[in-house]
Design a protein around this motif. Structure first.
Motif, PDB file in Angstrom:
ATOM      1  N   ALA B 143      39.861  42.178  36.162  1.00 39.48           N
ATOM      2  CA  ALA B 143      39.783  40.774  35.783  1.00 39.48           C
ATOM      3  C   ALA B 143      40.773  40.012  36.642  1.00 39.48           C
ATOM      4  O   ALA B 143      41.667  40.599  37.244  1.00 39.48           O
ATOM      5  N   VAL B 144      40.608  38.703  36.679  1.00 34.58           N
ATOM      6  CA  VAL B 144      41.565  37.866  37.393  1.00 34.58           C
ATOM      7  C   VAL B 144      42.567  37.322  36.378  1.00 34.58           C
ATOM      8  O   VAL B 144      42.187  36.641  35.426  1.00 34.58           O
ATOM      9  N   ALA B 145      43.824  37.660  36.559  1.00 34.80           N
ATOM     10  CA  ALA B 145      44.865  37.143  35.671  1.00 34.80           C
ATOM     11  C   ALA B 145      45.515  35.934  36.344  1.00 34.80           C
ATOM     12  O   ALA B 145      45.782  35.962  37.539  1.00 34.80           O
ATOM     13  N   VAL B 146      45.733  34.884  35.576  1.00 30.05           N
ATOM     14  CA  VAL B 146      46.313  33.669  36.152  1.00 30.05           C
ATOM     15  C   VAL B 146      47.531  33.246  35.350  1.00 30.05           C
ATOM     16  O   VAL B 146      47.753  33.730  34.231  1.00 30.05           O
ATOM     17  N   GLU B 147      48.323  32.363  35.936  1.00 32.44           N
ATOM     18  CA  GLU B 147      49.463  31.795  35.232  1.00 32.44           C
ATOM     19  C   GLU B 147      49.581  30.328  35.642  1.00 32.44           C
ATOM     20  O   GLU B 147      49.083  29.942  36.712  1.00 32.44           O
ATOM     21  N   PRO B 148      50.213  29.496  34.819  1.00 31.71           N
ATOM     22  CA  PRO B 148      50.362  28.089  35.185  1.00 31.71           C
ATOM     23  C   PRO B 148      51.182  27.980  36.466  1.00 31.71           C
ATOM     24  O   PRO B 148      52.123  28.750  36.677  1.00 31.71           O
ATOM     25  N   ASP B 149      50.798  27.065  37.342  1.00 34.11           N
ATOM     26  CA  ASP B 149      51.532  26.933  38.609  1.00 34.11           C
ATOM     27  C   ASP B 149      52.649  25.907  38.516  1.00 34.11           C
ATOM     28  O   ASP B 149      53.301  25.594  39.515  1.00 34.11           O
ATOM     29  N   GLY B 150      52.850  25.358  37.312  1.00 33.42           N
ATOM     30  CA  GLY B 150      53.931  24.403  37.125  1.00 33.42           C
ATOM     31  C   GLY B 150      53.567  22.996  37.575  1.00 33.42           C
ATOM     32  O   GLY B 150      54.352  22.076  37.422  1.00 33.42           O
ATOM     33  N   LYS B 151      52.362  22.860  38.140  1.00 35.71           N
ATOM     34  CA  LYS B 151      51.938  21.536  38.586  1.00 35.71           C
ATOM     35  C   LYS B 151      50.694  21.096  37.810  1.00 35.71           C
ATOM     36  O   LYS B 151      49.915  20.268  38.263  1.00 35.71           O
ATOM     37  N   GLY B 152      50.529  21.706  36.666  1.00 33.83           N
ATOM     38  CA  GLY B 152      49.376  21.338  35.847  1.00 33.83           C
ATOM     39  C   GLY B 152      48.146  22.173  36.138  1.00 33.83           C
ATOM     40  O   GLY B 152      47.139  22.058  35.457  1.00 33.83           O
ATOM     41  N   GLY B 153      48.249  23.009  37.147  1.00 34.34           N
ATOM     42  CA  GLY B 153      47.098  23.851  37.482  1.00 34.34           C
ATOM     43  C   GLY B 153      47.403  25.320  37.259  1.00 34.34           C
ATOM     44  O   GLY B 153      48.311  25.670  36.498  1.00 34.34           O
ATOM     45  N   PHE B 154      46.655  26.172  37.911  1.00 35.72           N
ATOM     46  CA  PHE B 154      46.855  27.603  37.743  1.00 35.72           C
ATOM     47  C   PHE B 154      46.931  28.283  39.100  1.00 35.72           C
ATOM     48  O   PHE B 154      46.429  27.793  40.088  1.00 35.72           O
ATOM     49  N   ARG B 155      47.602  29.427  39.115  1.00 37.76           N
ATOM     50  CA  ARG B 155      47.597  30.263  40.313  1.00 37.76           C
ATOM     51  C   ARG B 155      47.429  31.714  39.859  1.00 37.76           C
ATOM     52  O   ARG B 155      47.532  32.019  38.671  1.00 37.76           O
ATOM     53  N   GLU B 158      51.464  36.620  39.082  1.00 40.11           N
ATOM     54  CA  GLU B 158      52.304  37.191  40.122  1.00 40.11           C
ATOM     55  C   GLU B 158      51.950  38.656  40.415  1.00 40.11           C
ATOM     56  O   GLU B 158      51.849  39.087  41.552  1.00 40.11           O
ATOM     57  N   GLU B 159      51.729  39.371  39.334  1.00 40.69           N
ATOM     58  CA  GLU B 159      51.444  40.803  39.467  1.00 40.69           C
ATOM     59  C   GLU B 159      50.208  41.042  40.339  1.00 40.69           C
ATOM     60  O   GLU B 159      50.193  41.890  41.219  1.00 40.69           O
ATOM     61  N   LEU B 160      49.188  40.216  40.079  1.00 34.60           N
ATOM     62  CA  LEU B 160      47.929  40.376  40.798  1.00 34.60           C
ATOM     63  C   LEU B 160      48.078  39.932  42.245  1.00 34.60           C
ATOM     64  O   LEU B 160      47.543  40.552  43.159  1.00 34.60           O
ATOM     65  N   ALA B 161      48.814  38.831  42.446  1.00 34.33           N
ATOM     66  CA  ALA B 161      48.998  38.322  43.801  1.00 34.33           C
ATOM     67  C   ALA B 161      49.808  39.318  44.629  1.00 34.33           C
ATOM     68  O   ALA B 161      49.508  39.571  45.794  1.00 34.33           O
ATOM     69  N   ALA B 162      50.823  39.907  43.986  1.00 35.45           N
ATOM     70  CA  ALA B 162      51.689  40.834  44.702  1.00 35.45           C
ATOM     71  C   ALA B 162      50.945  42.112  45.069  1.00 35.45           C
ATOM     72  O   ALA B 162      51.241  42.766  46.065  1.00 35.45           O
ATOM     73  N   ASP B 163      49.968  42.456  44.271  1.00 29.79           N
ATOM     74  CA  ASP B 163      49.211  43.682  44.490  1.00 29.79           C
ATOM     75  C   ASP B 163      48.472  43.645  45.829  1.00 29.79           C
ATOM     76  O   ASP B 163      48.246  44.661  46.473  1.00 29.79           O
ATOM     77  N   GLY B 164      48.108  42.435  46.246  1.00 28.55           N
ATOM     78  CA  GLY B 164      47.471  42.288  47.554  1.00 28.55           C
ATOM     79  C   GLY B 164      46.092  42.911  47.652  1.00 28.55           C
ATOM     80  O   GLY B 164      45.624  43.237  48.732  1.00 28.55           O
ATOM     81  N   TRP B 165      45.427  43.071  46.512  1.00 29.26           N
ATOM     82  CA  TRP B 165      44.126  43.737  46.544  1.00 29.26           C
ATOM     83  C   TRP B 165      43.130  43.006  47.437  1.00 29.26           C
ATOM     84  O   TRP B 165      42.290  43.607  48.082  1.00 29.26           O
ATOM     85  N   LEU B 166      43.267  41.675  47.468  1.00 25.36           N
ATOM     86  CA  LEU B 166      42.279  40.903  48.211  1.00 25.36           C
ATOM     87  C   LEU B 166      42.408  41.171  49.708  1.00 25.36           C
ATOM     88  O   LEU B 166      41.417  41.263  50.418  1.00 25.36           O
TER      89      LEU B 166
END
Lengths: 424, 507
Positions: B143-155, B158-166
């Motif tokens: 699944a895609v896990a997301v977290e608030p980006d602090g600007k009202g949106g999402f990114r 961190e765990e998923l982004a750091a994994d670098g699977w893409l």
């Protein structure tokens, strides 16, 4: 043998009428998975209207919005869902029931009596309307899970309710749960939507959110349970369109345990929302982006962070992307979201008037209902229109954690599915 | 006694009235069919009907005909079987051949038809609307896990982004890649053509088991490097250089069979690339001698990942009876893609009896593997590459609808470069300069010309695939992938339909 003359008079192209008399003559009860073997094709009209301030509107607005879109259906299905309509009993689960005969009613009520505390049971208020025939017996029940049974079950109240819906739909022939959420209800049947609305006295209800639907099935006899909205707890979904990617969407869902047995696109859309919102905890905006993905060429031009997010959504949820023409409205206690397909092949018009957000297949519906909209616009392909009512945190019940196959089973009510998950 | 009982398969006819007596046919033929004595004189027995001479004859005076000798009818003993017996009685050897299975098995592709939209949903015009073929090859998260980006949106969380699977997924711009064909079995110019075409198309070529020639290093982002049982050309640099590493366990044309590249083909450059002495036979054992079981495969996959900073690692297997369970094991062993090679897939050399009688059609293999991975909830953990006689964009669309992520083409790619399916690859005398190392033959392929033809072929198929998607009313290839609802079977039995997950036409 002596009933043969009567049988011959029965129309063969339609589902048998839902009356006790025919049941007594041994006619088959309707199968709620009757549409399953074939994928349903068809067009539709829809509307969604939500007052973000939480102020209540008469159901008449939904009827009026659908009445001007009469041409979008063919009289084989119309329906509504309203939210905030039961302020007297807002914390009770309200079951809107369809019964083929009194035996089905007794059986279903036995389930209610043994698992729930029924605080109010009454016939659904209806009036006779020209054009509406063959109605099932319609009742509604305000209930709460029996505290002891709930405790024994080790489930959340929502899970418990879904189990009950499953039990009824799968094991009691001739009984169908049209809706089962809190402070909401679905009102649907075979007929044009304005007829259905009047039949259910919708103008006497007041809700903060309404969705409506007018159905134009092309290859199936309409049946009351098969009309939109399609509901699960307090979700409701109405849908205009055909999902050309149905084949892979349903196979993708199967991987997560869902079984698409109704063969309708709406079912697929509902489960995809369930998967992304409830199980994968995606925000509703992103779930919409996964269902109607931006083009790669658009993604490639996004800022880096957003690009990584969108690329991931598409790479992971590609098999769940709804491809083909559609407009969908998902209603819930707390608002609604409307979504168009990724290249806008079906109509969807949106408007805002003060705190009221409205969407419809045709602008005529908006002009009929909103006297002086601040803005009327055509949402872009794949751009969700989201209305949120203040004070509601979650778009859906938070406590639901049933395995997907059981949720699916609850909605479709097919015994075959339920056997595989061991319902007794 | 007669030298052979086998009569020539073809008759070479020269219209001497038109013949220029220029001798070009003599020069062009790699099989030494022609001698020249005032005019070209063909030896029919050597002809393989590769049409090289026909193509290059300036007078267009050569025709090749079938030498249709009558045999007494016998349905059990067709002429081909009789010839095999005679040939083996003469030689005592295993009959070798090249290219894919040519026996008349039911071709399932030809019994599948695709859907199109009419009225209830619109078809889409690919000339006016976007029509997306981009595909990501590799393991995807659940699944895609997301977290608030602090600007009202999402990114991305961190765990998923750091994994670098893409980053470990390979992006291909069209769902067609080139099949592994080793340098050694094909010429360097063929490899150059494939690499250049892959780069221009935004897709991938595959080294096969013969290593990566230094000339191809600039294209390494578009190259899958293969590790086969002979481990030719494998060192840490080779592994790190490619876009992905592929462990070759088997090949559709010869499941369970190793390889043998004769010493004559191992010239200096091949020897350097393969890292073996010049002139020695390059023998690939039938199994990997460090993979005797699935857990061994897992160890090799992770050894390679460790050695390459976790590049995607795929595993290529031949489609055999138990392919679904094997593929499931491969995915669970950590492979990022499973390459399935059907029994009509080509080969540079294989025992004919193996090529023609072992394995499964790719249509069946993809259908059962895709379903099994879905049943086990692991379909997203690996991509499926399908190969083994993908002959047209229709086959491509059908195999994708059955569940493949991308198709790999080998025979079709060679045909784009001139191959006429004469089945003489194993002889090393390919007149078209493809499956040979003889310099006078290999120079016949200009890599620039070859790349252009390969780009043309794959572009044409991609355009046709877009037309098919448009007719189906979807505008992205992921909406066709595994969408068996859009296929119907004509003339297949009920059980086969069930296995394919395809309804008969009319349902």
């Amino acid at each position: 043998m002596r009933y043969e003359p009567l049988l011959e008079r029965m129309p063969t192209t339609r589902m048998p009428a839902f009356t006790d008399r025919e049941a007594a003559f041994g006619l088959e009860r309707p199968s709620y998975a009757a549409e399953a073997p074939f994928k349903i094709h068809g067009g539709c009209g829809l509307t969604g209207i939500c007052d973000e301030s939480g102020a209540l509107m008469s159901g008449e607005v939904a009827i009026r919005a659908m009445a001007v879109q009469r041409d979008r259906g063919n009289g084989l299905g119309g329906g509504y869902a309203g939210y905030g309509i039961y302020p007297e009993l807002p914390d009770h689960f309200c079951f809107h029931m369809m019964y083929h005969d009194t035996r089905a009613k007794e059986d279903a009520e036995a389930v209610f009596d043994s698992y729930f505390q029924v605080d109010l049971a009454e016939p659904m208020p209806i009036r006779r309307v020209k054009g509406i025939a063959d109605a099932p017996i319609l009742w509604r029940y305000f209930l709460e899970p029996d505290p002891h049974k709930l405790e024994d079950s080790d489930m959340s109240a929502e899970d418990f309710v879904v189990h009950a819906v499953m039990l009824i739909n799968s094991t009691i022939e001739g009984a169908f749960v049209a809706s089962s959420g809190k402070n909401m209800g679905a009102f649907k049947g075979v007929g044009f939507p304005e007829e259905i609305g009047h039949y259910y006295l919708l103008e006497e209800y007041e809700g903060h959110t309404w969705v409506g639907h007018n159905r134009f099935p092309t290859n199936t006899p309409g049946w009351w349970g098969g009309a939109h909205p399609f509901t699960l707890l307090d979700w409701s979904i109405v849908h205009n369109g055909e999902i050309s990617s149905y084949g892979i969407n349903s196979r993708y869902l199967e991987q997560f345990g869902y079984k698409c047995t109704l063969g309708t696109d709406t079912e697929v859309a509902a489960y995809l929302f369930d998967l992304m919102l409830r199980r994968h905890k995606l925000p509703i905006e992103l779930a919409c982006k996964a269902l109607a993905s931006p083009l790669w060429s658009e993604i490639d031009r996004m800022p880096e962070d957003e690009q990584a997010l969108m690329r991931s959504l598409r790479a992971v949820y590609g098999p769940g992307m709804l491809n083909g023409p559609f407009a969908i409205v998902l209603g819930f206690n707390g608002g609604m979201v409307a979504l168009n397909d990724r290249i806008k092949l079906r109509p969807l018009v949106a408007a805002r008037q003060g705190s009221i957000v409205m969407v419809a297949s045709e602008e005529s519906a908006i002009r009929e209902v909103l006297e002086n909209p601040d803005i009327v616009w055509a949402p872009k392909a794949g751009e969700p229109v989201i209305a949120r009512i203040e004070g509601f945190e979650q778009p859906i019940h938070g406590g639901l954690h049933l395995p997907a196959e059981e949720v699916s089973c609850a909605v479709t009510g097919t015994a075959e599915v339920c056997e595989t998950v061991g319902v007794s | 006694m007669p030298q052979t009982l086998i009569q020539p398969e073809f008759k070479v006819k020269i219209d001497y009235d038109k013949c220029h007596k220029c001798g070009r046919c003599v020069q062009q033929c790699g099989w030494n069919v022609y001698s020249f004595n005032e005019r070209p004189i063909p030896d029919d027995a050597k002809c393989r009907a590769c049409h090289r001479c026909v193509t290059y004859c300036p007078a267009r005076c050569i025709t090749i005909e079938k030498n249709d000798l009558a045999f007494r009818d016998n349905d059990g003993w067709g002429p081909a079987l009789r010839k095999s017996v005679w040939r083996q009685a003469e030689t005592g050897g295993v009959m070798l051949t090249g290219m894919g299975n040519d026996k008349p098995y039911v071709n399932i592709f030809d019994h599948l038809v695709l859907d199109a939209c009419q009225v209830t949903n619109p078809s889409i015009d690919p000339l006016r609307e976007p029509m997306e073929l981009r595909t990501y090859l590799g393991r995807k998260p659940d699944a895609v896990a997301v977290e608030p980006d602090g600007k009202g949106g999402f990114r991305l969380a961190e765990e998923l982004a750091a994994d670098g699977w893409l980053d470990k997924n390979i992006q291909v711009d069209t769902p067609v890649i080139f099949s592994p064909m080793s340098y050694g079995s094909v010429s360097l110019n063929v490899h150059r053509s494939l690499a250049m075409a892959a780069e221009r198309l935004g897709t991938l070529m595959n080294t096969g088991e013969g290593g990566l020639h230094a000339d191809l290093y600039p294209y390494a982002d578009h190259v899958i490097v293969q590790v086969a049982s002979g481990r030719f050309g494998v060192d840490p640099e080779y592994l790190s250089r490619g876009a992905a590493v592929e462990i070759k366990v088997g090949q559709g044309a010869k499941p369970g069979i190793g390889g043998h590249l004769p010493g004559e083909k191992i010239n200096r450059e091949v020897s350097e690339t393969r890292m073996i002495p010049q002139g020695t036979d390059a023998i690939s054992p039938a199994p990997h001698h460090d993979i005797y079981s699935i857990e061994d495969l897992r160890q090799l996959i992770y050894s390679i990942k460790e050695a390459t900073d976790y590049k995607p690692v795929g595993v290529k297997i031949a489609a055999v009876h138990n392919v679904a369970a094997i593929a499931s094991g491969i995915v669970r062993a950590g492979a990022d893609y499973v390459y399935l090679d059907g029994f009509r897939g080509g080969t540079g050399a294989a025992p004919q009896i193996i090529r023609d009688h072992i394995g499964l059609p790719i249509e069946i293999a993809v259908a059962v593997v895709d379903q099994r991975l879905r049943d086990e909830g692991i379909r997203h953990q690996a991509s499926i590459v399908a190969a083994g006689s993908i002959r047209s964009s229709a086959d491509l669309a059908k195999i994708i609808a059955l569940g493949a992520d991308v198709a790999a083409i080998g025979s079709a790619a060679l045909m784009a470069l001139g191959c006429h399916l004469c089945q003489g690859c194993h002889t090393g005398s390919c007149s078209w300069g493809l499956t040979t190392q003889k310099p006078e033959l290999t120079r016949r392929v200009d890599p620039e010309w070859g790349a252009e033809r390969l780009v043309n072929l794959v572009s044409a198929w991609s355009h046709e695939l877009q037309e098919i998607l448009g007719a189906l009313g979807v505008n992205a290839v992921e909406s066709l992938r595994g969408s068996r609802e859009r296929l119907r079977a004509i003339g297949l039995d009920e059980q086969t339909c069930k296995i394919l997950g395809v309804k008969p036409a009319g349902m």
